[in-house]
Write a protein that holds these residues in place. Structure first.
Motif, PDB file in Angstrom:
ATOM      1  N   ARG A  29       0.856  -1.193   0.000  1.00 24.21           N
ATOM      2  CA  ARG A  29       0.000   0.000   0.000  1.00 24.21           C
ATOM      3  C   ARG A  29       0.891   1.242   0.000  1.00 24.21           C
ATOM      4  O   ARG A  29       1.126   1.880   1.023  1.00 24.21           O
ATOM      5  N   HIS A  43      -4.997   2.038  -0.695  1.00 23.74           N
ATOM      6  CA  HIS A  43      -5.247   0.684  -1.149  1.00 23.74           C
ATOM      7  C   HIS A  43      -3.992   0.054  -1.750  1.00 23.74           C
ATOM      8  O   HIS A  43      -2.993   0.725  -1.989  1.00 23.74           O
ATOM      9  N   LEU A  44      -4.083  -1.247  -1.990  1.00 22.74           N
ATOM     10  CA  LEU A  44      -2.945  -2.056  -2.385  1.00 22.74           C
ATOM     11  C   LEU A  44      -2.634  -1.901  -3.868  1.00 22.74           C
ATOM     12  O   LEU A  44      -3.534  -1.865  -4.704  1.00 22.74           O
ATOM     13  N   ALA A  82      -3.888  -1.191  -9.377  1.00 25.42           N
ATOM     14  CA  ALA A  82      -4.600  -1.800  -8.248  1.00 25.42           C
ATOM     15  C   ALA A  82      -4.532  -3.320  -8.364  1.00 25.42           C
ATOM     16  O   ALA A  82      -4.466  -3.879  -9.460  1.00 25.42           O
ATOM     17  N   PHE A  85      -8.738  -8.913  -6.233  1.00 34.58           N
ATOM     18  CA  PHE A  85      -9.107  -9.857  -5.172  1.00 34.58           C
ATOM     19  C   PHE A  85     -10.333 -10.651  -5.581  1.00 34.58           C
ATOM     20  O   PHE A  85     -11.180 -10.174  -6.344  1.00 34.58           O
ATOM     21  N   TYR A  93     -11.786 -12.390   1.604  1.00 35.08           N
ATOM     22  CA  TYR A  93     -11.104 -11.989   0.367  1.00 35.08           C
ATOM     23  C   TYR A  93      -9.796 -12.762   0.202  1.00 35.08           C
ATOM     24  O   TYR A  93      -9.125 -13.098   1.186  1.00 35.08           O
ATOM     25  N   LYS A  95      -6.262 -12.507  -2.430  1.00 32.70           N
ATOM     26  CA  LYS A  95      -5.555 -11.841  -3.529  1.00 32.70           C
ATOM     27  C   LYS A  95      -5.395 -12.814  -4.695  1.00 32.70           C
ATOM     28  O   LYS A  95      -5.070 -13.983  -4.513  1.00 32.70           O
ATOM     29  N   SER A 255      -8.577  -3.571  -5.585  1.00 36.89           N
ATOM     30  CA  SER A 255      -8.233  -3.351  -4.183  1.00 36.89           C
ATOM     31  C   SER A 255      -8.762  -2.058  -3.575  1.00 36.89           C
ATOM     32  O   SER A 255      -8.762  -1.906  -2.353  1.00 36.89           O
ATOM     33  N   TYR A 256      -9.252  -1.134  -4.385  1.00 36.48           N
ATOM     34  CA  TYR A 256      -9.821   0.108  -3.868  1.00 36.48           C
ATOM     35  C   TYR A 256     -11.322  -0.019  -3.637  1.00 36.48           C
ATOM     36  O   TYR A 256     -11.950   0.880  -3.078  1.00 36.48           O
ATOM     37  N   ILE A 319      -1.206  -9.563   3.432  1.00 42.18           N
ATOM     38  CA  ILE A 319      -1.877  -9.396   2.143  1.00 42.18           C
ATOM     39  C   ILE A 319      -2.172 -10.734   1.476  1.00 42.18           C
ATOM     40  O   ILE A 319      -2.905 -10.776   0.500  1.00 42.18           O
ATOM     41  N   MET A 326     -10.050  -6.521   2.599  1.00 41.58           N
ATOM     42  CA  MET A 326      -8.881  -6.154   1.816  1.00 41.58           C
ATOM     43  C   MET A 326      -8.041  -5.137   2.575  1.00 41.58           C
ATOM     44  O   MET A 326      -8.565  -4.355   3.384  1.00 41.58           O
ATOM     45  N   HIS A 332      -9.692  -5.239   8.289  1.00 41.67           N
ATOM     46  CA  HIS A 332      -8.617  -6.006   7.654  1.00 41.67           C
ATOM     47  C   HIS A 332      -7.847  -6.789   8.711  1.00 41.67           C
ATOM     48  O   HIS A 332      -7.311  -6.227   9.649  1.00 41.67           O
TER      49      HIS A 332
END
Length: 339
Positions: A29, A43-44, A82, A85, A93, A95, A255-256, A319, A326, A332
């Protein structure tokens, strides 16, 4: 500025087109363009390119990198998107892994395919292309968009062949796919003055219609033609086929996206970092794709050093595995959740 524009117009036309692979540098992130200095960012992101990558980045990145995950060893730019997921029906979730494009050398660790093109997917351009300058950056797309944002942001349902290119869709495919490719095309007209803008987009202008099609002429407000940068990322969604039914809707999110929208908010960031005049030399040549490697005119490297190039973890969070939310979402978990 008029003198500068005239010089560009009178310069000899170029014909280069670059297509190359970059392995994954890191998944964290961090976002030094939109959220400089924030650790973590909202986000990631999956990040590829040079190892000068950090939470804040200024100046000539090409002079600071010691290694790069990209095929061209003079390219210390950073490219990021991004992360995708899978959202399980129980609310957890996971990844999605990244797989390499079939057009690239075997063994690349995740990553993406990067393009610098001047015309379309299968032929070289015929106009002067100006390389970006140290400190240049830009963004395409917006994570807050709830409708089609603009041309060149696409999804492709990969079938048995991971080299599938069409049809290109504005939203996530509704059917089950062997994988999903996210495609991000950046504008190719620059105002010739600003290395960035408050929204990271206004210094650029998009004349591209769709996919790898010829762009229209640049307007007087953005007269400098630069290469059209594009990313392709292949997500291995097929691994989750047994966990969802098409009648329930697509379970993949970026991821957002906490709401599970169809992907209109897909976006990507670019931070220029080619060393010296290497990108301009390429744009002034007549090479195309892998014919530009091995000093013709760009230095290139094998897959092994690409995969070995890394950066330190700057955000300490879980992650991988099954997560309650997420990264960046409320709830999280910092641990694996068994499925």
């Amino acid at each position: 500025m008029k003198t500068l524009s005239l010089a560009f117009a009178l310069a000899a036309p170029a014909q280069a087109a670059l297509r190359f692979g970059c392995s994954t540098l890191t998944i964290q992130r961090l976002d030094p363009v939109v959220e400089p200095g924030n650790v973590p960012s909202a986000h990631l992101h999956q990040i590829v390119g040079g190892n000068a990558f950090n939470a804040s980045m200024d100046g000539d990145v090409g002079e600071r990198g010691a290694c790069t995950t990209c095929t061209f060893s003079e390219d210390f730019s950073n490219y990021w998107t991004a992360v995708m997921f899978f959202k399980h029906k129980n609310g957890s979730y996971h990844k999605v892994d990244i797989v390499q494009n079939t057009a690239l050398p075997n063994g690349i660790n995740g990553g993406m395919t990067v393009y610098y093109t001047q015309q379309d997917f299968s032929s070289n351009g015929k106009q002067k292309i100006t390389a970006f300058k140290p400190g240049f950056r830009m963004v395409v797309g917006s994570p807050t968009s709830t409708k089609r944002y603009g041309n060149g942001l696409k999804f492709v349902c990969l079938k048995g062949n991971k080299g599938t290119r069409f049809p290109e869709l504005d939203v996530f495919p509704a059917e089950k796919c062997n994988g999903i490719m996210t495609v991000h095309h950046f504008p190719a007209c620059w105002d010739g003055k600003n290395l960035d803008s408050p929204d990271h987009q206004s210094h650029m202008y998009n004349t591209v219609k769709e996919a790898f099609q010829n762009g229209g002429p640049c307007p007087s407000s953005h007269p400098v033609r630069v290469a059209q940068v594009a990313y392709e990322t292949l997500w291995d969604t097929g691994k989750f086929d047994g966990m969802w039914d098409a009648k329930d809707g697509n379970p993949f999110v970026l991821s957002y996206d906490t709401a599970g929208s169809p992907g209109y908010g897909t976006h990507a960031d670019y931070l220029f970092g080619w060393k010296g005049d290497s990108l301009q030399r390429a744009m002034d040549s007549s090479c195309m794709f892998n014919a530009c490697e091995n000093g013709r005119p760009l230095k290139s490297q094998a897959v092994s050093p690409m995969n070995k190039c890394t950066v330190n973890k700057m955000v300490n969070e879980q992650i991988d595995g099954w997560l309650d939310a997420m990264p960046g979402q409320k709830g999280h978990a910092m641990k694996h959740r068994k499925q």
